[in-house]
Design an enzyme around this catalytic site. Structure first.
Site: not given
Length: 431
Positions: A229, A403-405
Site C-alpha cells: 500500500p 510502502d505504508h506498511r
C-alpha cells in the site's frame, strides 16, 4: 577425469538460464576465468565463466536453449585427455559434432554458434526451406513457420529492419545467428528486403516475445502494486548552489577524468539522509520491520530489454568521486551483461533518475522488498519566489514512493525535508 560444467546460479532468484550465445567452441583451450557463454537470467544477461583449465570437448546445448540450474552445459577435457574421446564417451558413444562458423568471429567475440550432443530427430527438428529469390536463401523454420534464430540475431534484425526469413542461417541446425544478419546487411540485404516489400511490413504490428528479464520485471512490478500500500511525497528542490558547486568541482577534477553528475549529488544526499532516517532504509516482513544496517543504494539502469538495478554498496561511506566511478562501473557492467551476483543484491533503497530525458515529474514503483524508492526528475529553469520577488531558479522535482506498511507519512516527509536541505545547501552533506 573430464570436467562437467553445469548451469550456475548467476542471480539469487534464478531457476534456469537461456544460452544467449556461446563464446567458445569445441576445441578451444580454456583458462580459469575465461567467459564461456552469455546467459540470459531473470535479472539480466550475464557471463558464465570457467573455474578450471581445459579444452572444450562437448557443448550440450545450442544458443537459445533454456537450461535448468545444475544441468550440464559443456564438458572440458583436462590436460592429457583426448577431447574427441571425452566427447564420444560422455555423449553416449556417439561422435560429437561441432557445427560452428568457419568465418572469423566479430570483434570482441571468440565464436558464433555452438554444438552439442546429438538430439532426437523428432520434435523440434527444423525444416529446411530452400528457395531461389535474389540469390539462394536457406531459411531455418520451426513448426508453424517461425524462423529459428538466436536472441542477438533477432535484436540486430529488429534494429536493421531485416526480415529474418530472408537470411541464410549458418548456426547449429540452420539457426540464424547474429553474424548471419550482419553479413546480410553488409551485402546490401536491407535494400533487397525493402525492394521486396519489407518496408511495408515494417509498418505492420510486430510481436516481440517477452524475455525472461521482461517477464520477471512484469511479475515483480505487479507484485509490488498488489502487495505494498504505497503513498507518494513530492518536493521541489532549488539546486542553483549545487550546480555551481558541481561546475567548480568538475574543473578541479578534469585532470582525473572525473565528471560529476547531478545524479551523483542526489545519490550522496540520499545516502546521508538514509543514515539520519533509518526508517526509510528498511524492509517490511510479516512479523517485523527490519531497519538495514548498511545503506546500499540501487541505481536503476535502463536496458533495451528492461530495467535493472545494480547496487552501490555502503553508499553512505563513499565520497562523490567514488560514487561517480562506481556508478559508471555498475552501469557499464549492466549494459555489457557483466554484473556479478553481488552487484545485483543487497539493495536497501532505490533511486530512479529520468532527469536526462527532460522528465518534469514521475512516480516510481517500489522495488520490493525495499520500503521506498526515489524518482528524480530534470533540473530545469523555473520562476521561483525569492523574498517578495519572482526570479529564475534551477528547480528539480523529487517524488518518494513509500510502502505504508513500513513507513508512515511523517517519517517520509521528514526524510524528504532532510534531502531537500542537503541538496539546496550541498555543503551540509559534509557535516
Amino acid at each position: 577425469m573430464p570436467i562437467e560444467v553445469t548451469m550456475p546460479k548467476l542471480s539469487p532468484t534464478m531457476e534456469s538460464g537461456v544460452i544467449a550465445q556461446w563464446l567458445v567452441k569445441v576445441g578451444d583451450a580454456i583458462k580459469e576465468g575465461d567467459a564461456l557463454a552469455d546467459i540470459e537470467t531473470d535479472k539480466a544477461t550475464m557471463q558464465m565463466k570457467a573455474y578450471d583449465d581445459g579444452v572444450v570437448a562437448l557443448l550440450d546445448h545450442q544458443a537459445g536453449d533454456e537450461v535448468q540450474l545444475g544441468e550440464r552445459v559443456l564438458v572440458l577435457a583436462k590436460k592429457g585427455e583426448d577431447p574427441k574421446e571425452v566427447a564420444a564417451k560422455l555423449a553416449g558413444g556417439a561422435k560429437a559434432k561441432a557445427e560452428t562458423d568457419a568465418r572469423p568471429a566479430a570483434a570482441g567475440s571468440t565464436s558464433g554458434g555452438g554444438n552439442g550432443a546429438p538430439k532426437t530427430a523428432s520434435k523440434g527438428r527444423e525444416a529446411r526451406d530452400e528457395r531461389e529469390d535474389d540469390g539462394a536463401v536457406a531459411v531455418a523454420a520451426a513448426p508453424g513457420g517461425r524462423v529459428r534464430s538466436s536472441p542477438l540475431a533477432r535484436k540486430v534484425a529488429a534494429e536493421g529492419r531485416v526480415d529474418l526469413a530472408r537470411v541464410k542461417g549458418t548456426g547449429p541446425g540452420g539457426r540464424v545467428i547474429r553474424r548471419d544478419v550482419e553479413d546480410f546487411l553488409a551485402r546490401g540485404g536491407a535494400a533487397v528486403a525493402a525492394a521486396n516489400g519489407h518496408a511495408r511490413a515494417a509498418r505492420e504490428d510486430r510481436r516481440i516475445p517477452n524475455s525472461r528479464m521482461r517477464k520477471t520485471i512484469a511479475q515483480r512490478m505487479t507484485q509490488s502494486k498488489q502487495t505494498a500500500p504505497e503513498f507518494h511525497v513530492t518536493v521541489d528542490v532549488r539546486v542553483d548552489k549545487l550546480l555551481v558547486l558541481r561546475e567548480t568541482l568538475n574543473k578541479e577534477l578534469a585532470a582525473q577524468k572525473v565528471k560529476l553528475s547531478v545524479g551523483d549529488f542526489v545519490t550522496k544526499a540520499v545516502a546521508v539522509a538514509l543514515r539520519r532516517h533509518p526508517a526509510l532504509n528498511a524492509t517490511f516482513e510479516p512479523d517485523a520491520i527490519v531497519q538495514r544496517g548498511e545503506v546500499n543504494i540501487g541505481i536503476a539502469v535502463a536496458l533495451e530489454e528492461g530495467l535493472i538495478v545494480p547496487v552501490l554498496h555502503r553508499a553512505d561511506e563513499l565520497g562523490l568521486i567514488e560514487i561517480r566511478r562506481e556508478s559508471e562501473a555498475l552501469a557499464a557492467a549492466a549494459r555489457g551483461g557483466n554484473l556479478s551476483g553481488e552487484q545485483l543484491t543487497g539493495g536497501t533503497f532505490t533511486v530512479s533518475n529520468l532527469g536526462m530525458y527532460g522528465v518534469k515529474q514521475f512516480d516510481a514503483i517500489i522495488n520490493l522488498p525495499e520500503a521506498a524508492i526515489l524518482a528524480v526528475s530534470a533540473a530545469e529553469r523555473r520562476p521561483v519566489v525569492q523574498g517578495d520577488a519572482i526570479v529564475a531558479g534551477s528547480v528539480m522535482t523529487l517524488t518518494l514512493t513509500v510502502d505504508h506498511r513500513a513507513v508512515n507519512g511523517a517519517e517520509a516527509a521528514d526524510f524528504m525535508r532532510t534531502l531537500k536541505n542537503l541538496l539546496e545547501e550541498p555543503a551540509r552533506m559534509l557535516l
